[in-house]
Design an enzyme around this catalytic site. Structure first.
Site, short mmCIF file in Angstrom:
data_model
loop_
_atom_site.label_atom_id
_atom_site.label_comp_id
_atom_site.label_asym_id
_atom_site.label_seq_id
_atom_site.Cartn_x
_atom_site.Cartn_y
_atom_site.Cartn_z
N SER A 408 0.85 -1.19 0.00
CA SER A 408 0.00 0.00 0.00
C SER A 408 0.89 1.24 0.00
O SER A 408 1.78 1.38 0.84
CB SER A 408 -0.91 -0.02 1.23
OG SER A 408 -1.67 1.18 1.30
N TYR A 457 -13.46 -0.16 -5.87
CA TYR A 457 -12.15 0.06 -5.24
C TYR A 457 -12.05 -0.58 -3.85
O TYR A 457 -11.10 -1.28 -3.54
CB TYR A 457 -11.88 1.57 -5.17
CG TYR A 457 -10.69 1.93 -4.33
CD1 TYR A 457 -9.39 1.68 -4.77
CD2 TYR A 457 -10.85 2.53 -3.08
CE1 TYR A 457 -8.29 2.02 -4.00
CE2 TYR A 457 -9.76 2.87 -2.31
CZ TYR A 457 -8.48 2.62 -2.77
OH TYR A 457 -7.40 2.93 -1.99
N PHE A 486 -7.21 4.63 3.69
CA PHE A 486 -8.28 3.62 3.73
C PHE A 486 -7.69 2.21 3.63
O PHE A 486 -8.19 1.27 4.25
CB PHE A 486 -9.26 3.87 2.58
CG PHE A 486 -10.16 2.68 2.32
CD1 PHE A 486 -11.21 2.36 3.17
CD2 PHE A 486 -9.92 1.84 1.23
CE1 PHE A 486 -12.01 1.26 2.94
CE2 PHE A 486 -10.72 0.73 1.00
CZ PHE A 486 -11.78 0.44 1.84
N GLU A 487 -6.64 2.06 2.81
CA GLU A 487 -6.02 0.74 2.64
C GLU A 487 -5.41 0.27 3.97
O GLU A 487 -5.46 -0.92 4.31
CB GLU A 487 -4.96 0.80 1.55
CG GLU A 487 -5.54 1.16 0.19
CD GLU A 487 -4.48 1.28 -0.89
OE1 GLU A 487 -3.31 0.94 -0.60
OE2 GLU A 487 -4.79 1.70 -2.02
N LEU A 488 -4.81 1.21 4.75
CA LEU A 488 -4.28 0.85 6.08
C LEU A 488 -5.41 0.43 7.00
O LEU A 488 -5.31 -0.56 7.74
CB LEU A 488 -3.51 2.04 6.66
CG LEU A 488 -3.02 1.88 8.10
CD1 LEU A 488 -2.12 0.65 8.24
CD2 LEU A 488 -2.26 3.13 8.55
#
Length: 585
Positions: A408, A457, A486-488
């Site tokens: 990420s 997504y 958001f990915e974390l």
């Protein structure tokens, strides 16, 4: 003085009361009458008469201070208080033992037990006077596991008198048997014991059958009832040993340190087998050259049923120079043979030298532990990587994961896009694949490369994390303040559900945490360790960084992976890597 006189009068008064009590007992009727055979063991207790007593004496020492015995010889002799110190009459528990009883012991015995007087009359006669028709067998030595019968020794005495039956006797016997004071009764668990024809029949003798057996039966002499009592001592023996003694200590030859001029105690411990006629002994010899000198000889009684363990000591009062050149021999022998143990003396080493050696060993041990701990701490990652490369199990086998790590990262802003230094996007798309994929065989999940466009997504990111074993987060100010955070958050939530997924945080650039970060993300940033990337260095020169990354990556065995030794053995990087193309201005 007045106090002393009062105490004296009180003691005299108490003595007069005791005398009056015993005098009253003299005029009491006789409770029990015994007939005994002279020159044999005899015993009776201070118990009130019972029709069918379960025991005839109690050897507990609790009774000795409570029971006092008085004796009045036959024909109204003087009443005498019996002392505890006599050898022929011994107080034991609530009973009085004779070893042996003689005709001079005839008379009335008075005792007090629980406030009651018990008067016992003993008539002791010789074997001739009692018309005994056989020799009394008062001592038996039956062999273990063999059959044996214990006969009542006095049953053939007083044959001229009437033997009275007793309704409490068993039908097949006219005597009562007691072992160690307790009445012998037939027991289901001891089927091999029978009472028949005035005998105890033992089909198989056991060690527990040893003891003192008392035989009682009733006589009638001129309308007077008498209890005839005799004693049999039974000692269970075994078969004679067929082996010589065994020296337990010392085993073979033993060397002892001795200090000149000081005493020394030598111990010889020997196991002897059973011997009916003991011939065992332990002898100590001093041997100088071929000459032997007898120092000590000790006889050993080896009549214990299971054998005898005997310890014998020999003491050297003062160790001399001649003793240091001598051998001290412990010789144990019996009727079968002998065994020896040997002591050799040597001069005792000085205590200071012992202390110095012990101190040096302790210092070396502490230094070794400290050095080992320091090296292990300093090179812990290298040691773990070395172990994983050769010994650890491959974590990726059978876990149904597609990727080793999900990467990420954030897109750099336009101000950093043309920077001379490496940005996070270049690090994620160029540096990580070149090192982790090309060199170490890991498979990374890069959103720009491995996730097809056109899908949702959020769903694509969550599914990619679930298919990965690790989640690598490249942290920077652009990352924590942009949409990539958001990915974390998705990786944190997924790792809480799937414990096999672990997060690897790379501090690419320092940043200030914004207040808008989700709570779980803030907690993860505080709890999880971070691996710092040095932007100013070449990617291939940052060796410690890559060791830490591999330390947190899953264990994976792939062909072509280099086996790396810790840096204190050989360098991690050999210098043959291809240099990365850094973006120039």
């Amino acid at each position: 003085m007045l106090t002393f006189c009062l105490l004296f009068l009180l003691l005299v008064k108490r003595a007069e009361v005791r005398d009056i009590d015993i005098a009253e007992c003299l005029y009491k009727h006789i409770d029990v009458r015994y007939r005994a055979i002279s020159d044999e063991k005899f015993v009776f207790s201070c118990d009130s008469p019972s029709v069918d007593p379960a025991s005839v004496f109690n050897s507990s020492c609790l009774y000795e201070s409570k029971v006092k015995w008085y004796w009045q010889p036959r024909h109204n002799g003087a009443l005498t208080l019996l002392s505890h110190k006599t050898t022929n009459r011994v107080h034991r528990g609530n009973s009085l033992w004779f070893n042996p009883i003689t005709t001079d012991d005839s008379g009335t015995y008075i005792c007090r037990n629980g406030g009651r007087c018990v008067n016992i009359f003993i008539d002791v006669q010789t074997k001739k006077m009692a018309h005994c028709s056989d020799n009394l067998r008062n001592y038996l030595e039956p062999a273990v596991e063999q059959g044996e019968s214990i006969a009542c020794p006095g049953k053939k005495c007083f044959s001229h008198l009437q033997h009275l039956p007793d309704r409490h006797f068993l039908p097949q016997t006219s005597v009562k048997w007691y072992k160690n004071g307790k009445q012998v009764r037939l027991q289901k668990e001891r089927w091999g014991l029978k009472l028949k024809q005035d005998k105890i029949i033992l089909h198989a003798v056991h060690e527990k059958d040893s003891g003192t057996y008392i035989c009682d039966y009733m006589l009638n002499d001129s309308n007077t009832r008498w209890t005839m009592r005799t004693i049999v001592s039974v000692f269970i023996i075994s078969k004679d040993t067929q082996s010589p003694p065994t020296i337990l200590e010392p085993s073979g030859k033993r060397t002892l340190e001795a200090e000149l001029g000081k005493p020394l105690l030598l111990l010889c411990k020997v196991q002897f087998g059973f011997e009916r006629i003991p011939s065992s002994s332990v002898q100590w010899y001093r041997q100088i050259g071929k000459n032997k000198e007898l120092l000590q000889n000790t006889r050993v009684n080896s009549r214990s049923l299971g054998g005898t363990t005997f310890s014998d000591h020999f003491k050297l009062m003062e160790v001399s120079e001649a003793d240091l050149s001598s051998h001290f021999i412990c010789l144990a022998q019996n009727s079968v043979g002998n065994s020896t143990g040997v002591f050799k003396l040597k001069r005792k080493t000085a205590k200071a030298l012992h202390f110095l050696l012990a101190l040096c060993c302790a210092i070396i041990t502490v230094l070794g532990l400290f050095l080992g701990s320091t090296l292990a701490y300093q090179y812990w990652i290298e040691i773990v990587l070395l172990y994983r490369n050769y010994m650890a199990k491959d974590e990726t086998v059978g876990d149904n994961k597609e990727f080793d790590a999900f990467v990420s990262y954030a897109k750099p802003d336009s101000s950093k896009a043309d920077s001379t230094f490496l940005n996070e996007e270049q690090f994620a798309l160029e540096v990580l694949p070149q090192i982790l994929e090309n060199k170490y065989g890991y498979k990374l999940c890069l959103t720009d490369r491995d996730i097809l466009p056109g899908g949702a997504y959020t769903d694509d990111i969550v599914n990619a994390v679930k298919k990965s074993r690790r989640a690598i987060m490249i942290l920077s100010p652009t990352y924590v303040n942009g949409q990539s955070v958001f990915e974390l958050e998705a990786a944190v939530n997924t790792s809480l559900e799937d414990k096999t997924i672990k997060l690897i945080l790379i501090q690419f650039e320092s940043f200030q945490e914004p207040q808008s970060l989700p709570h779980k993300v803030k907690k993860a940033l505080r709890v999880l360790p971070r691996i710092a990337w040095e932007t100013s260095t070449s990617p291939t020169d940052n060796k410690q960084f890559w060791k830490k990354i591999r330390y947190h990556m899953p264990v994976k065995h792939t062909k072509g992976t280099e086996a790396e030794l810790p840096s204190f053995f050989t360098p991690l990087v050999t210098g043959h890597e291809k240099p990365l193309q850094e973006k120039s201005g």
